[in-house]
Scaffold this motif. Structure first.
Motif, PDB file in Angstrom:
ATOM      1  N   PRO A  60      25.854  42.355   8.860  1.00 50.22           N
ATOM      2  CA  PRO A  60      27.257  42.046   9.149  1.00 50.22           C
ATOM      3  C   PRO A  60      28.201  43.070   8.529  1.00 50.22           C
ATOM      4  O   PRO A  60      27.945  43.601   7.450  1.00 50.22           O
ATOM      5  N   ARG A  89      28.918  32.035  15.590  1.00 51.94           N
ATOM      6  CA  ARG A  89      28.096  33.235  15.764  1.00 51.94           C
ATOM      7  C   ARG A  89      26.998  32.853  16.743  1.00 51.94           C
ATOM      8  O   ARG A  89      26.429  31.760  16.654  1.00 51.94           O
ATOM      9  N   GLN A 100      19.265  38.386   8.636  1.00 49.73           N
ATOM     10  CA  GLN A 100      20.568  38.877   9.094  1.00 49.73           C
ATOM     11  C   GLN A 100      21.490  37.713   9.458  1.00 49.73           C
ATOM     12  O   GLN A 100      22.682  37.741   9.141  1.00 49.73           O
ATOM     13  N   ASP A 101      20.957  36.683  10.106  1.00 54.40           N
ATOM     14  CA  ASP A 101      21.762  35.493  10.428  1.00 54.40           C
ATOM     15  C   ASP A 101      22.304  34.870   9.148  1.00 54.40           C
ATOM     16  O   ASP A 101      23.481  34.509   9.062  1.00 54.40           O
ATOM     17  N   TRP A 104      25.065  37.044   7.682  1.00 53.46           N
ATOM     18  CA  TRP A 104      26.286  36.939   8.485  1.00 53.46           C
ATOM     19  C   TRP A 104      26.996  35.620   8.210  1.00 53.46           C
ATOM     20  O   TRP A 104      28.206  35.585   7.981  1.00 53.46           O
ATOM     21  N   THR A 108      30.647  35.182   6.429  1.00 56.76           N
ATOM     22  CA  THR A 108      31.728  34.609   7.226  1.00 56.76           C
ATOM     23  C   THR A 108      32.281  33.353   6.560  1.00 56.76           C
ATOM     24  O   THR A 108      33.494  33.171   6.486  1.00 56.76           O
TER      25      THR A 108
END
Length: 143
Positions: A60, A89, A100-101, A104, A108
């Motif tokens: 991100p 997302r 990665q999720d 992110w 966020t």
């Protein structure tokens, strides 16, 4: 506004219904972000902001997300309007959270906490699922 969404958005289930409608059951061709605004009377404003973020394959981009959220915060008068922003997302593939999720979502969530306007629970979607991000994902790897 479609009849299914023409009601106050007050609960997580109400917001899930919004995201499920936007998702449409068709899946995603690339990673992307969505944002909607819910007014002071908990009514959905019928505009969806959709941004593809496939250029950030290495993770991100905090500055890009900070700017994305700052625009919404400014548009909502920093909380004075009583409106709130909801973010989701989405990415193609299976429903398991990847590293990665997780990065992110944690980033966020942290940035949404810095906003002056109201925010709604952060959602995450894949080709198979749409749901609120679980708390253990929101705290990130460092807790």
């Amino acid at each position: 506004m479609t009849p299914e969404l023409d009601h106050p958005i007050r609960t997580v289930r109400d917001l899930a219904q919004v995201w499920e409608f936007i998702d449409g059951g068709h899946g995603y061709d690339a990673p992307q972000m969505f944002a909607v605004v819910i007014d002071a009377d908990d009514r959905l404003i019928p505009t969806v902001v959709q941004i593809y973020d496939e250029e950030f394959e290495d993770g991100p981009d905090e500055e890009a997300m900070r700017q994305f959220l700052a625009v919404h915060d400014a548009a909502l008068a920093g909380g004075v309007s009583g409106a709130s922003v909801a973010v989701m997302r989405a990415r193609p593939g299976g429903s398991a959270f990847t590293a990665q999720d997780r990065a992110w979502c944690a980033m966020t969530h942290r940035l949404m906490g810095e906003m002056r306007c109201g925010t709604r629970p952060l959602f995450f979607a894949t080709d198979r699922t749409v749901g609120v991000v679980p708390p253990d994902v929101l705290v990130g790897a460092t807790g």
